[in-house]
Scaffold this motif. Structure first.
Motif, PDB file in Angstrom:
ATOM      1  N   ARG A 198     -38.089  90.853 -30.236  1.00 13.35           N
ATOM      2  CA  ARG A 198     -36.672  90.821 -30.585  1.00 13.35           C
ATOM      3  C   ARG A 198     -36.485  90.586 -32.085  1.00 13.35           C
ATOM      4  NH1 ARG A 198     -34.427  86.842 -25.723  1.00 13.35           N
ATOM      5  NH2 ARG A 198     -35.002  88.195 -23.960  1.00 13.35           N
ATOM      6  N   GLU A 199     -35.290  90.907 -32.563  1.00 16.81           N
ATOM      7  CA  GLU A 199     -34.906  90.702 -33.966  1.00 16.81           C
ATOM      8  C   GLU A 199     -35.780  91.510 -34.920  1.00 16.81           C
ATOM      9  OE1 GLU A 199     -34.586  86.508 -34.744  1.00 16.81           O
ATOM     10  OE2 GLU A 199     -33.655  86.140 -32.792  1.00 16.81           O
ATOM     11  N   ASP A 244     -46.329  83.734 -31.972  1.00 15.71           N
ATOM     12  CA  ASP A 244     -45.472  82.660 -32.459  1.00 15.71           C
ATOM     13  C   ASP A 244     -45.474  82.683 -33.991  1.00 15.71           C
ATOM     14  OD1 ASP A 244     -43.834  80.387 -32.250  1.00 15.71           O
ATOM     15  OD2 ASP A 244     -45.559  79.075 -32.609  1.00 15.71           O
ATOM     16  N   LYS A 245     -44.302  82.740 -34.582  1.00 17.96           N
ATOM     17  CA  LYS A 245     -44.114  82.812 -36.036  1.00 17.96           C
ATOM     18  C   LYS A 245     -44.578  84.145 -36.630  1.00 17.96           C
ATOM     19  CE  LYS A 245     -44.499  77.804 -36.571  1.00 17.96           C
ATOM     20  NZ  LYS A 245     -45.204  76.687 -37.249  1.00 17.96           N
ATOM     21  N   ARG A 276     -39.007  87.438 -32.734  1.00 15.56           N
ATOM     22  CA  ARG A 276     -39.218  86.617 -31.541  1.00 15.56           C
ATOM     23  C   ARG A 276     -39.960  87.442 -30.504  1.00 15.56           C
ATOM     24  NH1 ARG A 276     -33.971  84.927 -29.046  1.00 15.56           N
ATOM     25  NH2 ARG A 276     -35.394  83.802 -27.663  1.00 15.56           N
TER      26      ARG A 276
END
Length: 220
Positions: free
Chosen positions: A26-27, A83-84, A93
Motif C-alpha cells: 500500500r501507499e 517492515d520499513k 506498507r
C-alpha cells in the motif's frame, strides 16, 4: 492473567493470516513500475514470490500492488522483511491479504451492447503483460474504429477480427466529456513507442486546438 491476555493477542495476527499467500503493498507511488517492485523483492530478500501485480482502477494504478507467494510459510518472514520498506524513497506498507479479485480480462456489455473493459484489479484484469496501453483524454463519443484510424501509424494487433481499441467502462451513473480506450499494440516495444509519442500530445489540434490533451500508459 494480564500476561496471558497479551500472549493471546500476539497470536491473533497469525490466526487471521493462516493459509494466506498474498501480500498487499500500500501507499505506493502511482508511477511505480513492475521493475521497481521486483527490485523491492530482491532488495528485501523476499522468499517464494511467484507473481507481482500492480492493482488498477479503470487501468490507472491505485497505489497498491499484490505479491503472490508460493507457500503460506513465506508470509510472516516476508512481512517482517518489508517492515520499513520503501519504493522510490517513499515508505510503503505491507499487509497480508486474501486472494485479490481477478477478472481475467472479462468483457462487460453496456445497455447498448457495446463491449467495454472495466480495467479493475491486478494487472487491470488482462493476461498479456505489457502489450496494452490505456489512452485517455479522447473525445467522449469517439468510436473504437476512429481510435484505430487515429493510431494508424502504430502497429496494432487487430488480427482474428478482434478490435485493437476497446472502450473502458465508465462507473455506473457517471458521465464524462472524455473517453478512455485500451489499445493493443503488436509488441511490448510498440506499446512503449506509442506511449512515448502519444502521452501529453493533443488529439487533432488542427480541428480542436488544445481541447483534448491525451495521456497514455502501458498496463503492467
Amino acid at each position: 492473567m494480564f500476561t496471558t491476555a497479551i500472549r493471546r493477542m500476539s497470536f491473533l495476527p497469525r490466526l487471521v493470516d493462516e493459509g494466506r499467500t498474498h501480500i498487499q503493498l500500500r501507499e505506493l507511488p502511482r508511477s511505480a513500475l513492475l521493475t521497481d517492485l521486483r527490485r523491492l523483492c530482491i532488495r528485501n530478500q523476499l522468499l517464494g514470490v511467484t507473481d507481482v501485480a500492480i492493482d488498477y482502477h479503470r487501468f490507472l494504478p491505485t497505489g497498491r500492488a499484490y505479491l503472490t507467494l508460493a507457500h503460506t510459510d513465506n508470509l510472516h518472514k516476508n512481512l517482517q522483511a518489508l517492515d520499513k520498506a520503501s519504493v522510490g524513497s517513499l515508505p510503503i506498507r505491507a499487509v497480508s491479504a486474501p486472494p485479490p479479485r481477478f477478472s481475467h480480462g472479462r468483457l462487460y456489455k453496456t445497455e447498448t451492447q457495446r463491449k467495454v473493459f472495466a480495467g479493475n484489479g491486478p494487472h487491470g484484469g488482462i493476461l498479456s503483460r505489457m502489450k496494452h496501453v490505456v489512452v485517455w483524454g479522447l473525445p467522449g463519443k469517439i468510436s473504437g474504429e476512429a481510435v484505430e484510424n487515429y493510431l494508424r501509424d502504430f502497429r496494432l494487433d487487430n488480427m482474428d477480427g478482434k478490435s485493437a481499441a476497446v472502450k473502458v467502462e465508465l462507473p455506473t451513473n457517471t458521465f464524462s466529456l472524455y473517453s478512455r480506450y485500451l489499445v493493443r499494440p503488436t509488441s511490448t516495444a510498440e506499446a512503449h513507442r506509442l506511449v512515448r509519442q502519444l502521452h501529453m500530445s493533443y488529439y487533432e489540434p488542427e480541428q480542436w486546438g488544445k481541447r483534448y490533451q491525451l495521456r497514455a500508459r502501458v498496463v503492467y
